[in-house]
Design a protein around this motif. Structure first.
Motif, PDB file in Angstrom:
ATOM      1  N   LEU A 239       0.796  -1.221   0.000  1.00 49.36           N
ATOM      2  CA  LEU A 239       0.000   0.000   0.000  1.00 49.36           C
ATOM      3  C   LEU A 239       0.831   1.275   0.000  1.00 49.36           C
ATOM      4  CD1 LEU A 239      -2.888  -0.989   2.449  1.00 49.36           C
ATOM      5  CD2 LEU A 239      -2.940  -0.894  -0.049  1.00 49.36           C
ATOM      6  N   LYS A 240       2.124   1.160   0.201  1.00 51.41           N
ATOM      7  CA  LYS A 240       3.010   2.321   0.130  1.00 51.41           C
ATOM      8  C   LYS A 240       3.805   2.339  -1.178  1.00 51.41           C
ATOM      9  CE  LYS A 240       3.561   3.134   5.095  1.00 51.41           C
ATOM     10  NZ  LYS A 240       3.169   4.554   5.113  1.00 51.41           N
ATOM     11  N   LYS A 241       3.483   1.411  -2.082  1.00 47.62           N
ATOM     12  CA  LYS A 241       4.187   1.329  -3.362  1.00 47.62           C
ATOM     13  C   LYS A 241       3.323   1.931  -4.460  1.00 47.62           C
ATOM     14  CE  LYS A 241       6.706  -2.831  -1.977  1.00 47.62           C
ATOM     15  NZ  LYS A 241       6.962  -4.269  -2.268  1.00 47.62           N
ATOM     16  N   LEU A 242       3.835   2.981  -5.088  1.00 46.48           N
ATOM     17  CA  LEU A 242       3.075   3.721  -6.089  1.00 46.48           C
ATOM     18  C   LEU A 242       2.594   2.815  -7.218  1.00 46.48           C
ATOM     19  CD1 LEU A 242       2.056   6.440  -7.221  1.00 46.48           C
ATOM     20  CD2 LEU A 242       4.323   6.725  -8.276  1.00 46.48           C
ATOM     21  N   ASP A 243       3.468   1.931  -7.706  1.00 48.01           N
ATOM     22  CA  ASP A 243       3.080   1.097  -8.842  1.00 48.01           C
ATOM     23  C   ASP A 243       1.957   0.132  -8.490  1.00 48.01           C
ATOM     24  OD1 ASP A 243       4.828  -0.355  -7.173  1.00 48.01           O
ATOM     25  OD2 ASP A 243       5.483  -1.642  -8.817  1.00 48.01           O
ATOM     26  N   ARG A 244       1.950  -0.368  -7.265  1.00 48.30           N
ATOM     27  CA  ARG A 244       0.905  -1.322  -6.872  1.00 48.30           C
ATOM     28  C   ARG A 244      -0.420  -0.617  -6.632  1.00 48.30           C
ATOM     29  NH1 ARG A 244       0.195  -5.627  -8.362  1.00 48.30           N
ATOM     30  NH2 ARG A 244      -0.706  -6.540  -6.472  1.00 48.30           N
ATOM     31  N   VAL A 245      -0.390   0.565  -6.030  1.00 49.44           N
ATOM     32  CA  VAL A 245      -1.639   1.309  -5.832  1.00 49.44           C
ATOM     33  C   VAL A 245      -2.201   1.715  -7.189  1.00 49.44           C
ATOM     34  CG1 VAL A 245      -2.681   3.383  -4.845  1.00 49.44           C
ATOM     35  CG2 VAL A 245      -0.982   2.089  -3.537  1.00 49.44           C
ATOM     36  N   ASN A 246      -1.335   2.129  -8.116  1.00 49.85           N
ATOM     37  CA  ASN A 246      -1.804   2.466  -9.458  1.00 49.85           C
ATOM     38  C   ASN A 246      -2.347   1.248 -10.190  1.00 49.85           C
ATOM     39  OD1 ASN A 246      -1.607   5.267  -9.753  1.00 49.85           O
ATOM     40  ND2 ASN A 246       0.588   5.181 -10.183  1.00 49.85           N
ATOM     41  N   ALA A 247      -1.822   0.069  -9.871  1.00 53.11           N
ATOM     42  CA  ALA A 247      -2.341  -1.155 -10.479  1.00 53.11           C
ATOM     43  C   ALA A 247      -3.779  -1.419 -10.013  1.00 53.11           C
ATOM     44  CB  ALA A 247      -1.442  -2.342 -10.141  1.00 53.11           C
ATOM     45  N   VAL A 248      -4.053  -1.108  -8.746  1.00 55.39           N
ATOM     46  CA  VAL A 248      -5.427  -1.217  -8.241  1.00 55.39           C
ATOM     47  C   VAL A 248      -6.340  -0.274  -9.007  1.00 55.39           C
ATOM     48  CG1 VAL A 248      -6.948  -0.890  -6.259  1.00 55.39           C
ATOM     49  CG2 VAL A 248      -4.694  -1.897  -5.924  1.00 55.39           C
ATOM     50  N   ILE A 249      -5.911   0.977  -9.154  1.00 56.13           N
ATOM     51  CA  ILE A 249      -6.713   1.983  -9.851  1.00 56.13           C
ATOM     52  C   ILE A 249      -6.929   1.573 -11.307  1.00 56.13           C
ATOM     53  CG2 ILE A 249      -6.929   4.418 -10.425  1.00 56.13           C
ATOM     54  CD1 ILE A 249      -6.893   3.696  -7.377  1.00 56.13           C
ATOM     55  N   SER A 250      -5.888   1.026 -11.930  1.00 57.56           N
ATOM     56  CA  SER A 250      -6.006   0.567 -13.312  1.00 57.56           C
ATOM     57  C   SER A 250      -7.038  -0.549 -13.434  1.00 57.56           C
ATOM     58  CB  SER A 250      -4.646   0.083 -13.822  1.00 57.56           C
ATOM     59  OG  SER A 250      -4.741  -0.431 -15.131  1.00 57.56           O
ATOM     60  N   TYR A 251      -7.065  -1.442 -12.461  1.00 62.90           N
ATOM     61  CA  TYR A 251      -8.032  -2.545 -12.448  1.00 62.90           C
ATOM     62  C   TYR A 251      -9.467  -2.016 -12.434  1.00 62.90           C
ATOM     63  CZ  TYR A 251     -10.839  -6.250 -10.225  1.00 62.90           C
ATOM     64  OH  TYR A 251     -11.825  -7.147  -9.890  1.00 62.90           O
ATOM     65  N   LEU A 252      -9.668  -0.860 -11.826  1.00 62.83           N
ATOM     66  CA  LEU A 252     -11.006  -0.270 -11.747  1.00 62.83           C
ATOM     67  C   LEU A 252     -11.404   0.419 -13.055  1.00 62.83           C
ATOM     68  CD1 LEU A 252     -10.917   1.190  -8.130  1.00 62.83           C
ATOM     69  CD2 LEU A 252     -11.611  -1.086  -8.901  1.00 62.83           C
ATOM     70  N   ASP A 253     -10.435   0.577 -13.971  1.00 62.04           N
ATOM     71  CA  ASP A 253     -10.703   1.051 -15.329  1.00 62.04           C
ATOM     72  C   ASP A 253     -11.342   2.442 -15.346  1.00 62.04           C
ATOM     73  OD1 ASP A 253     -10.587   0.788 -18.081  1.00 62.04           O
ATOM     74  OD2 ASP A 253     -12.563  -0.152 -18.238  1.00 62.04           O
ATOM     75  N   LEU A 254     -10.709   3.383 -14.625  1.00 61.06           N
ATOM     76  CA  LEU A 254     -11.236   4.739 -14.564  1.00 61.06           C
ATOM     77  C   LEU A 254     -10.332   5.765 -15.241  1.00 61.06           C
ATOM     78  CD1 LEU A 254     -12.600   4.652 -10.927  1.00 61.06           C
ATOM     79  CD2 LEU A 254     -13.963   4.874 -12.992  1.00 61.06           C
TER      80      LEU A 254
ATOM     81  N   TYR B 241      -7.230   6.759 -14.590  1.00 60.36           N
ATOM     82  CA  TYR B 241      -6.562   7.663 -13.660  1.00 60.36           C
ATOM     83  C   TYR B 241      -5.362   6.953 -13.057  1.00 60.36           C
ATOM     84  CZ  TYR B 241      -5.904  10.934  -9.760  1.00 60.36           C
ATOM     85  OH  TYR B 241      -5.382  11.848  -8.880  1.00 60.36           O
ATOM     86  N   ARG B 242      -4.335   7.725 -12.701  1.00 61.25           N
ATOM     87  CA  ARG B 242      -3.204   7.172 -11.960  1.00 61.25           C
ATOM     88  C   ARG B 242      -2.587   8.272 -11.099  1.00 61.25           C
ATOM     89  NH1 ARG B 242      -0.111   3.887 -14.186  1.00 61.25           N
ATOM     90  NH2 ARG B 242       1.887   4.399 -13.267  1.00 61.25           N
ATOM     91  N   PHE B 243      -1.989   7.858 -10.005  1.00 63.98           N
ATOM     92  CA  PHE B 243      -1.331   8.792  -9.096  1.00 63.98           C
ATOM     93  C   PHE B 243       0.085   9.086  -9.566  1.00 63.98           C
ATOM     94  CE2 PHE B 243      -4.344   6.727  -6.053  1.00 63.98           C
ATOM     95  CZ  PHE B 243      -5.021   7.873  -5.658  1.00 63.98           C
ATOM     96  N   ASP B 244       0.503  10.335  -9.424  1.00 62.85           N
ATOM     97  CA  ASP B 244       1.910  10.698  -9.654  1.00 62.85           C
ATOM     98  C   ASP B 244       2.732  10.409  -8.409  1.00 62.85           C
ATOM     99  OD1 ASP B 244       1.462  11.636 -12.262  1.00 62.85           O
ATOM    100  OD2 ASP B 244       0.800  13.576 -11.499  1.00 62.85           O
ATOM    101  N   LYS B 245       2.091  10.547  -7.248  1.00 59.96           N
ATOM    102  CA  LYS B 245       2.702  10.201  -5.974  1.00 59.96           C
ATOM    103  C   LYS B 245       1.591   9.856  -5.003  1.00 59.96           C
ATOM    104  CE  LYS B 245       2.910  14.959  -4.235  1.00 59.96           C
ATOM    105  NZ  LYS B 245       3.789  16.006  -3.655  1.00 59.96           N
ATOM    106  N   LEU B 246       1.940   9.182  -3.929  1.00 61.11           N
ATOM    107  CA  LEU B 246       0.953   8.777  -2.942  1.00 61.11           C
ATOM    108  C   LEU B 246       0.873   9.809  -1.825  1.00 61.11           C
ATOM    109  CD1 LEU B 246       1.648   4.947  -2.631  1.00 61.11           C
ATOM    110  CD2 LEU B 246      -0.087   6.101  -4.017  1.00 61.11           C
ATOM    111  N   GLN B 247      -0.335  10.236  -1.553  1.00 63.38           N
ATOM    112  CA  GLN B 247      -0.587  11.161  -0.451  1.00 63.38           C
ATOM    113  C   GLN B 247      -1.313  10.390   0.643  1.00 63.38           C
ATOM    114  OE1 GLN B 247      -3.014  14.520  -1.492  1.00 63.38           O
ATOM    115  NE2 GLN B 247      -3.051  15.342   0.590  1.00 63.38           N
TER     116      GLN B 247
END
Length: 251
Positions: A197-212, A214-220
Motif C-alpha cells: 500500500l506504500k508502493k506507487l506502482d501497486r496502488v496504481n495497479a489497483v486503480i487501473s483494475y477499476l478502469d477509470l 486515472y493514476r497517481f503521480d505520488k501517494l498522499q
C-alpha cells in the motif's frame, strides 16, 4: 434526517456496478479507502455492513454522513438493508460507489458481493501475525484510525499463543473460502497486500483494475500507520513470541 427512499424493488448490491474492498480488520483498509477517495469518479465509504455501526463516515475527506445516514443509524439500516444499500448506490451517482466489507460482517451481503459479476473486487490481506498484534493494540488503546500523529496512543500487548493460533485458523479459513467462492463463480479479483500500500506502482495497479483512466503521480497518505515499530517494540513478552516463531522456523 435520512434521505428520500430510493427504489427498493431492485437489489443493487446483487446486480449493480460498484467496487468492494474485501478484507479483515487491521489490514490497511482505511488507507486503501483514502486512496480511492482521491480518485475522480469514486465515492468510497467504510464498513457499511458492520454490525456495530454504519460505516458511512469518511474521516479522510472530513465527511461524517452519507445519503442521510450517520454512523449510529444501525436500526434504520437493519430495518431494510436492500433499501439502505440502494440509497447509497443511487446517491453516489454519477460516482461509482465503493465500500469495505470484512469477515465478521453481514454474510448475506458478502455473498451478494461475491456473486455479483458487476462488482470489482479488491481482496486485501496482511501477514496474520502482524494483523493480530495490530488488532490487539487497537483493542487495548481503542484507537482504530490515526489522522494526526500527535493523537497516537501507544501500548504494548502480551502475545497469547493460543489466541493467535485461533485467529490464524479463522483468517486462513476466511480468505481460502473467499477466494474459492470467487473462483467458483468464474470471476477475477485484484489481490493486494498491506506491504504494497506504500508502493506507487501497486496502488496504481489497483486503480487501473477499476478502469477509470486515472493514476497517481505520488501517494498522499491522509491515514497514518498506527504501529510502524517492530514486534520487539510492540510485544511485552517478545522472548515468548520469538520462541514460538523459532519453533515454526519463521523467526
Amino acid at each position: 434526517m435520512i434521505s428520500k427512499v430510493q427504489k427498493s424493488e431492485e437489489d443493487f448490491l446483487a446486480q449493480g456496478t460498484y467496487v468492494c474492498i474485501i478484507a479483515a480488520m487491521r489490514t490497511g483498509s482505511n488507507l486503501l479507502q483514502s486512496y480511492l477517495n482521491m480518485v475522480p469518479g469514486i465515492t468510497c465509504l467504510g464498513e457499511i455492513f458492520n454490525p456495530a455501526f454504519v460505516g458511512v463516515d469518511r474521516p479522510d475527506v472530513n465527511r461524517w454522513m452519507f445519503s442521510g445516514f450517520r454512523k449510529t443509524d444501525v436500526v434504520e439500516r437493519d430495518a431494510d438493508r436492500v433499501r439502505f444499500y440502494n440509497r447509497l448506490y443511487v446517491d453516489a451517482k454519477p460516482n461509482i460507489l465503493a465500500f469495505r466489507i470484512f469477515d465478521k460482517h453481514d454474510e448475506v451481503a458478502l455473498k451478494k458481493v461475491i456473486n455479483n459479476k458487476n462488482c470489482k473486487k479488491i481482496v486485501l490481506r496482511r501477514d496474520f501475525l502482524q494483523s493480530f498484534v495490530s488488532l490487539e493494540i487497537a483493542r487495548k488503546t481503542d484507537q482504530w484510525l490515526l489522522l494526526n500523529e500527535s493523537r497516537k496512543r501507544e501500548e504494548k500487548i502480551v502475545f497469547d499463543e493460543k489466541a493467535f493460533l485461533k485467529y490464524e485458523e479463522q483468517m486462513d479459513e476466511f480468505y481460502s473460502r473467499l477466494e474459492a467462492d470467487i473462483a467458483a463463480s468464474k470471476q477475477e479479483f485484484f489481490a493486494i497486500n498491506y506491504t504494497e500500500l506504500k508502493k506507487l506502482d501497486r496502488v496504481n495497479a489497483v486503480i487501473s483494475y477499476l478502469d477509470l483512466g486515472y493514476r497517481f503521480d505520488k501517494l498522499q497518505e491522509k491515514v497514518l500507520r498506527q504501529n510502524p515499530e517492530g514486534l520487539e517494540e510492540k510485544v511485552d513478552n517478545y522472548s515468548q513470541l520469538k520462541a514460538f516463531l523459532d519453533r515454526r522456523g519463521k523467526s
